[in-house]
Design a protein around this motif. Structure first.
Motif, PDB file in Angstrom:
ATOM      1  N   ALA A  89     -70.247 -62.224 -76.254  1.00  0.00           N
ATOM      2  CA  ALA A  89     -69.358 -63.254 -75.710  1.00  0.00           C
ATOM      3  C   ALA A  89     -70.060 -64.604 -75.679  1.00  0.00           C
ATOM      4  O   ALA A  89     -69.448 -65.643 -75.961  1.00  0.00           O
ATOM      5  CB  ALA A  89     -68.902 -62.856 -74.308  1.00  0.00           C
ATOM      6  N   GLY A  90     -71.363 -64.599 -75.379  1.00  0.00           N
ATOM      7  CA  GLY A  90     -72.113 -65.846 -75.385  1.00  0.00           C
ATOM      8  C   GLY A  90     -72.208 -66.441 -76.777  1.00  0.00           C
ATOM      9  O   GLY A  90     -72.064 -67.663 -76.959  1.00  0.00           O
ATOM     10  N   GLN A  91     -72.418 -65.597 -77.775  1.00  0.00           N
ATOM     11  CA  GLN A  91     -72.522 -66.080 -79.149  1.00  0.00           C
ATOM     12  C   GLN A  91     -71.186 -66.611 -79.663  1.00  0.00           C
ATOM     13  O   GLN A  91     -71.157 -67.542 -80.481  1.00  0.00           O
ATOM     14  CB  GLN A  91     -73.024 -64.965 -80.065  1.00  0.00           C
ATOM     15  N   LEU A  92     -70.094 -66.016 -79.195  1.00  0.00           N
ATOM     16  CA  LEU A  92     -68.763 -66.460 -79.625  1.00  0.00           C
ATOM     17  C   LEU A  92     -68.196 -67.545 -78.711  1.00  0.00           C
ATOM     18  O   LEU A  92     -67.062 -68.000 -78.921  1.00  0.00           O
ATOM     19  CB  LEU A  92     -67.804 -65.268 -79.678  1.00  0.00           C
ATOM     20  N   ALA A  93     -68.967 -67.918 -77.692  1.00  0.00           N
ATOM     21  CA  ALA A  93     -68.573 -68.986 -76.762  1.00  0.00           C
ATOM     22  C   ALA A  93     -67.204 -68.711 -76.142  1.00  0.00           C
ATOM     23  O   ALA A  93     -66.303 -69.551 -76.167  1.00  0.00           O
ATOM     24  CB  ALA A  93     -68.570 -70.339 -77.476  1.00  0.00           C
ATOM     25  N   CYS A  94     -67.066 -67.512 -75.574  1.00  0.00           N
ATOM     26  CA  CYS A  94     -65.795 -67.146 -74.938  1.00  0.00           C
ATOM     27  C   CYS A  94     -66.081 -66.383 -73.656  1.00  0.00           C
ATOM     28  O   CYS A  94     -67.172 -65.825 -73.485  1.00  0.00           O
ATOM     29  CB  CYS A  94     -64.953 -66.291 -75.885  1.00  0.00           C
ATOM     30  N   PRO A  95     -65.116 -66.329 -72.724  1.00  0.00           N
ATOM     31  CA  PRO A  95     -65.301 -65.534 -71.508  1.00  0.00           C
ATOM     32  C   PRO A  95     -65.420 -64.052 -71.858  1.00  0.00           C
ATOM     33  O   PRO A  95     -64.724 -63.545 -72.745  1.00  0.00           O
ATOM     34  CB  PRO A  95     -64.037 -65.814 -70.695  1.00  0.00           C
ATOM     35  N   GLU A  96     -66.287 -63.367 -71.157  1.00  0.00           N
ATOM     36  CA  GLU A  96     -66.522 -61.954 -71.442  1.00  0.00           C
ATOM     37  C   GLU A  96     -65.258 -61.118 -71.270  1.00  0.00           C
ATOM     38  O   GLU A  96     -64.974 -60.228 -72.081  1.00  0.00           O
ATOM     39  CB  GLU A  96     -67.639 -61.435 -70.533  1.00  0.00           C
ATOM     40  N   HIS A  97     -64.488 -61.401 -70.221  1.00  0.00           N
ATOM     41  CA  HIS A  97     -63.292 -60.589 -69.963  1.00  0.00           C
ATOM     42  C   HIS A  97     -62.259 -60.749 -71.073  1.00  0.00           C
ATOM     43  O   HIS A  97     -61.524 -59.811 -71.403  1.00  0.00           O
ATOM     44  CB  HIS A  97     -62.679 -60.949 -68.605  1.00  0.00           C
ATOM     45  N   ARG A  98     -62.193 -61.943 -71.679  1.00  0.00           N
ATOM     46  CA  ARG A  98     -61.239 -62.157 -72.771  1.00  0.00           C
ATOM     47  C   ARG A  98     -61.649 -61.346 -74.009  1.00  0.00           C
ATOM     48  O   ARG A  98     -60.797 -60.767 -74.692  1.00  0.00           O
ATOM     49  CB  ARG A  98     -61.148 -63.643 -73.122  1.00  0.00           C
ATOM     50  N   LEU A  99     -62.940 -61.311 -74.285  1.00  0.00           N
ATOM     51  CA  LEU A  99     -63.427 -60.542 -75.435  1.00  0.00           C
ATOM     52  C   LEU A  99     -63.209 -59.054 -75.219  1.00  0.00           C
ATOM     53  O   LEU A  99     -62.823 -58.332 -76.153  1.00  0.00           O
ATOM     54  CB  LEU A  99     -64.911 -60.839 -75.665  1.00  0.00           C
ATOM     55  N   ARG A 100     -63.448 -58.586 -74.001  1.00  0.00           N
ATOM     56  CA  ARG A 100     -63.199 -57.170 -73.693  1.00  0.00           C
ATOM     57  C   ARG A 100     -61.744 -56.811 -73.982  1.00  0.00           C
ATOM     58  O   ARG A 100     -61.442 -55.805 -74.636  1.00  0.00           O
ATOM     59  CB  ARG A 100     -63.507 -56.887 -72.220  1.00  0.00           C
ATOM     60  N   ARG A 101     -60.831 -57.628 -73.463  1.00  0.00           N
ATOM     61  CA  ARG A 101     -59.413 -57.342 -73.631  1.00  0.00           C
ATOM     62  C   ARG A 101     -59.004 -57.391 -75.098  1.00  0.00           C
ATOM     63  O   ARG A 101     -58.214 -56.563 -75.568  1.00  0.00           O
ATOM     64  CB  ARG A 101     -58.587 -58.332 -72.807  1.00  0.00           C
ATOM     65  N   LEU A 102     -59.525 -58.355 -75.833  1.00  0.00           N
ATOM     66  CA  LEU A 102     -59.164 -58.499 -77.239  1.00  0.00           C
ATOM     67  C   LEU A 102     -59.595 -57.273 -78.052  1.00  0.00           C
ATOM     68  O   LEU A 102     -58.807 -56.741 -78.844  1.00  0.00           O
ATOM     69  CB  LEU A 102     -59.819 -59.759 -77.809  1.00  0.00           C
ATOM     70  N   ILE A 103     -60.834 -56.827 -77.862  1.00  0.00           N
ATOM     71  CA  ILE A 103     -61.321 -55.663 -78.620  1.00  0.00           C
ATOM     72  C   ILE A 103     -60.511 -54.427 -78.267  1.00  0.00           C
ATOM     73  O   ILE A 103     -60.134 -53.635 -79.141  1.00  0.00           O
ATOM     74  CB  ILE A 103     -62.821 -55.439 -78.346  1.00  0.00           C
ATOM     75  N   ASN A 104     -60.220 -54.249 -76.979  1.00  0.00           N
ATOM     76  CA  ASN A 104     -59.457 -53.074 -76.550  1.00  0.00           C
ATOM     77  C   ASN A 104     -58.036 -53.087 -77.089  1.00  0.00           C
ATOM     78  O   ASN A 104     -57.543 -52.102 -77.646  1.00  0.00           O
ATOM     79  CB  ASN A 104     -59.443 -52.987 -75.030  1.00  0.00           C
TER      80      ASN A 104
END
Length: 362
Positions: free
Chosen positions: A275-290
């Motif tokens: 999430a840090g490398q993609l410059a996005c909130p961690e919770h948003r990345l979690r939801r997107l992958i799921n």
């Protein structure tokens, strides 16, 4: 007076357990339902066995209640493994493992059902139950970081801070002096805690059944493991998915680019660092992958990507002389052990067996 209040509270707990069991029986037959029913029956045995009633009044029923009560730690361990460990599949256990479990079950029945707990085996069972309870808490906590489901992450915290602690305390009290654990005050406190836990579970179940706003969306968490449906969820390129917001679409493209350049080969990669490398909130990345790839934990995604690359390299003659350890390290694994386990889980072969099978077909 304390004893009467204690018995009244226990009757309320048993009534709620009966209602909960009736609701579960109306649900489709799944492994989860069976485990929950078994846990409920075990708790019912605990409620009756620890009531302020002299042991001699139980007769042979005491042996049965003892079996049910001491089984809770084992059932609880299986339930936690099923809920929080996506790789847990007892159906794939080896024959020696199944034989060991069958032998342990026979010893358990003999020690409690026949000897009524009047042997050193009873203390061994308690100690094993305590270890399993602690291990269940470890499973719930260790997978917290990689879990992609918000509801399941909250459940992990609840297990660690609530049910695991309570279960461990119960086992410790069983190991304590009999005069202490049989006091009326302790029995009443036990009944109050049990009633509180069951009441919470009942209220949560009714909210999930009758309040649509409280339910998980189907694409977020179905509560069903892929192994139960016999289906595998394809890892589609995120850029092909629809119904994404502009922010999520941009994040999907960034994730596609990260995967295309094999950034997942980084050693020690976590959902937080990604999430840090993609410059996005961690919770948003979690939801997107799921929601777009169907994964329930981040390690599942990493292993699928890495093992596919491993299979390609092991099939390539140019890598025939490359040690498997070197391949594992290049793919992002810390050591060969996790790589071997992940590879065998996905292919039913070790990396060495896979390489030899490919070479024999050339």
């Amino acid at each position: 007076m304390i004893s009467l209040i204690d018995i009244l509270l226990r009757m309320m707990v048993l009534g709620q357990l009966l209602l909960l069991g009736g609701l579960l029986l109306r649900e489709p037959a799944t492994t989860l339902r069976h485990l929950l029913l078994a846990a409920g029956i075990s708790v019912a045995g605990l409620v009756m066995l620890t009531a302020p009633i002299p042991d001699q009044h139980y007769g042979l029923l005491r042996n049965l209640l003892l079996l049910l009560t001491d089984a809770f730690a084992f059932i609880f361990w299986l339930l936690i493994r099923y809920l929080f460990d996506d790789e847990f599949c007892p159906g794939k256990w080896s024959k020696p493992t199944r034989l060991a479990f069958a032998l342990a079950a026979a010893v358990y029945v003999y020690a409690l059902g026949v000897q009524a707990g009047n042997s050193p085996l009873h203390d061994v069972i308690h100690a094993l139950g305590l270890m399993l309870t602690v291990h269940a808490g470890y499973i719930a906590w260790s997978g917290f970081t990689d879990d992609l489901l918000d509801a399941r992450r909250r459940a992990r915290i609840m297990v660690v801070l609530g049910i695991s602690v309570y279960s461990a305390v119960l086992v410790l009290f069983e190991l304590a002096d009999e005069h202490f654990r049989n006091t009326a005050v302790f029995g009443l406190a036990n009944a109050i805690v049990l009633l509180s836990i069951i009441s919470f579970a009942m209220s949560r179940l009714f909210r999930l059944r009758h309040d649509p706003a409280q339910r998980e969306q189907p694409d977020t968490d179905t509560g069903i493991k892929p192994s139960e449906t016999g289906m595998t969820i394809p890892a589609m390129p995120l850029s092909t998915t629809t119904s994404l917001s502009s922010i999520d679409s941009a994040l999907a493209q960034s994730l596609d680019a990260f995967i295309a350049r094999q950034g997942y080969h980084q050693n020690g990669l976590t959902i937080s660092s990604l999430a840090g490398q993609l410059a996005c909130p961690e919770h948003r990345l979690r939801r997107l992958i799921n929601q777009t790839r169907g994964y329930r934990n981040f390690n599942g995604l990493l292993n699928d990507l890495r093992i596919e690359d491993a299979k390609a390299r092991l099939s390539d003659p140019a890598y025939d002389s490359t040690p498997i350890l070197s391949l594992a390290l290049d793919l992002g694994y810390d050591s060969i052990g996790p790589f071997n386990r992940a590879f065998k889980t996905k292919t039913a072969q070790t990396p060495g067996e896979f390489r030899r099978s490919i070479q024999n077909r050339r």
